[in-house]
Design a protein around this motif. Structure first.
Motif, PDB file in Angstrom:
ATOM      1  N   LYS A 141      11.523  18.069 -25.449  1.00  0.00           N
ATOM      2  CA  LYS A 141      11.972  19.437 -25.679  1.00  0.00           C
ATOM      3  C   LYS A 141      12.655  19.924 -24.409  1.00  0.00           C
ATOM      4  O   LYS A 141      12.123  19.755 -23.303  1.00  0.00           O
ATOM      5  CB  LYS A 141      10.783  20.351 -25.981  1.00  0.00           C
ATOM      6  N   LEU A 142      13.838  20.492 -24.552  1.00  0.00           N
ATOM      7  CA  LEU A 142      14.541  21.003 -23.381  1.00  0.00           C
ATOM      8  C   LEU A 142      13.672  22.050 -22.699  1.00  0.00           C
ATOM      9  O   LEU A 142      13.268  23.035 -23.317  1.00  0.00           O
ATOM     10  CB  LEU A 142      15.880  21.617 -23.783  1.00  0.00           C
ATOM     11  N   ASP A 143      13.374  21.823 -21.446  1.00  0.00           N
ATOM     12  CA  ASP A 143      12.468  22.720 -20.719  1.00  0.00           C
ATOM     13  C   ASP A 143      12.979  22.871 -19.292  1.00  0.00           C
ATOM     14  O   ASP A 143      12.566  22.155 -18.384  1.00  0.00           O
ATOM     15  CB  ASP A 143      11.045  22.146 -20.726  1.00  0.00           C
ATOM     16  N   ILE A 144      13.920  23.809 -19.113  1.00  0.00           N
ATOM     17  CA  ILE A 144      14.392  24.117 -17.764  1.00  0.00           C
ATOM     18  C   ILE A 144      13.389  25.089 -17.160  1.00  0.00           C
ATOM     19  O   ILE A 144      13.303  26.252 -17.542  1.00  0.00           O
ATOM     20  CB  ILE A 144      15.814  24.715 -17.804  1.00  0.00           C
ATOM     21  N   GLU A 145      12.593  24.579 -16.238  1.00  0.00           N
ATOM     22  CA  GLU A 145      11.442  25.327 -15.750  1.00  0.00           C
ATOM     23  C   GLU A 145      11.840  26.527 -14.889  1.00  0.00           C
ATOM     24  O   GLU A 145      11.145  27.543 -14.875  1.00  0.00           O
ATOM     25  CB  GLU A 145      10.508  24.406 -14.970  1.00  0.00           C
ATOM     26  N   GLU A 146      12.950  26.393 -14.194  1.00  0.00           N
ATOM     27  CA  GLU A 146      13.360  27.485 -13.289  1.00  0.00           C
ATOM     28  C   GLU A 146      14.840  27.322 -12.971  1.00  0.00           C
ATOM     29  O   GLU A 146      15.349  26.201 -12.886  1.00  0.00           O
ATOM     30  CB  GLU A 146      12.521  27.429 -12.009  1.00  0.00           C
TER      31      GLU A 146
END
Length: 359
Positions: free
Chosen positions: A48-53
């Protein structure tokens, strides 16, 4: 397989500026985004696309995004040793993907005759159909990250042809989204699969190269010197698809013949040397001849491919992300820069190409 049929009437060179509150999507955008969302919902990606910051760094507003999963979960890249490495059918290539990874076949319909054209060999017929596929990138770096695979069944190696460049420009023109980007990594310039393809994705943030100053060299050719790695700049405005495709192909062909790694990046932005909020907008294309990289640098915060050269930095390690500043960014990107004598020799040859193609 779904087909997305288009004509020249579907093209839009302009787009809303970042100062505008308007937001418009084309049919192409809607089909791509809806298909991409469904593929993500149905679990066809590696993660799952998860750009944390995300943070903006320095005077050039570098966009750094912490995307740890891409580094951990992506497919192991091919072993690449040459810009001219032949296609190897035994290695991973895009004919081996699952049907669920295909979003659509991009098909052009001739405005005047109504014939379907394939972008490679003219009019389609019943014996030879060329498939220009738009597929999901199963290891996405941003929203809507897809791959354009021109003439997939030809199994071309990762090189640029005039027809693939033209198809890329037309794909850009099919989007109305100001944050839609498209580009290419050659072999030894961080391409991880030796099968002709381009990357495209949405980045809903303004980046520096969209409105960066450029210096005029000759004809329609400009130079980008404001970034750590110098490169060449062209625009669709007052150039046209035919000439822009030819010149970019000649640049790429020169690099192929001389074993020079290269990247290009397409983005919308104001016409060259217009202010960033100008309503005169076009498609800008940046082309970087650069040092060959063999393998990946695990100690670096990011690898230097098409998006990084443009100022978009997917970072793979939290500690390196937290310590990132403009000096470290530019020092890393500068590692891809050719020595000045070699770059200037390429510049002289590119100017001759541009003058020859424009005459």
């Amino acid at each position: 397989m779904e087909k997305l049929v288009y004509t020249n009437d579907d093209f839009s060179e302009n787009s809303d500026s970042w100062k505008s509150d308007k937001f418009e999507l084309s049919k192409f955008d809607e089909v791509l985004r809806n298909g991409w969302d469904k593929a993500m919902e149905d679990g066809h990606f590696r993660y799952k696309l998860d750009i944390e910051e995300t943070k903006i760094i320095g005077d050039k507003s570098y966009i750094a995004q912490l995307n740890i999963k891409r580094a951990q979960e992506r497919r192991k890249p091919d072993v690449i040793n040459s810009v001219n490495q032949p296609f190897n059918p035994a290695s991973f290539n895009f004919t081996k993907i699952k049907e669920s990874e295909i979003l659509f076949d991009l098909v052009k319909k001739d405005n005047s005759s109504g014939d379907m054209t394939n972008g490679e060999n003219g009019t389609e017929d019943s014996t030879k159909k060329v498939r220009n596929l738009v597929i999901i990138n199963v290891s996405p770096l941003e929203y809507g990250h897809v791959l354009l695979v021109p003439n997939i069944d030809a199994c071309n190696p990762q090189i640029l042809t005039e027809s693939s460049i033209r198809l890329s420009i037309e794909m850009m023109l099919l989007s109305k989204h100001r944050g839609f980007r498209l580009g290419f990594n050659s072999l030894c310039a961080l391409a991880s699969v030796n099968h002709q393809h381009m990357h495209a994705y949405y980045l809903d943030r303004e980046i520096f190269v969209e409105s960066s100053p450029v210096d005029h060299l000759c004809g329609c050719l400009y130079e980008l010197t404001a970034m750590p790695t110098h490169g060449f700049a062209l625009q669709l405005h007052n150039t046209g698809i035919d000439l822009l495709s030819r010149i970019l192909f000649e640049f790429a062909d020169y690099c192929q013949k001389n074993e020079i790694a290269h990247n290009f990046y397409m983005t919308r932005g104001p016409v060259f040397n217009e202010p960033s909020d100008s309503c005169k907008r076009t498609i800008r294309v940046y082309f970087w001849p650069r040092k060959k990289f063999i393998g990946l640098k695990d100690e670096a915060a990011f690898n230097i491919a098409l998006v990084e050269l443009a100022g978009h930095l997917p970072v793979k390690v939290r500690e390196l992300f937290e310590n990132l500043d403009e000096e470290k960014i530019e020092s890393t990107i500068r590692e891809a820069a050719l020595d000045l004598p070699e770059y200037n020799n390429i510049k002289d040859n590119f100017m001759k190409i541009c003058q020859s193609q424009s005459s």
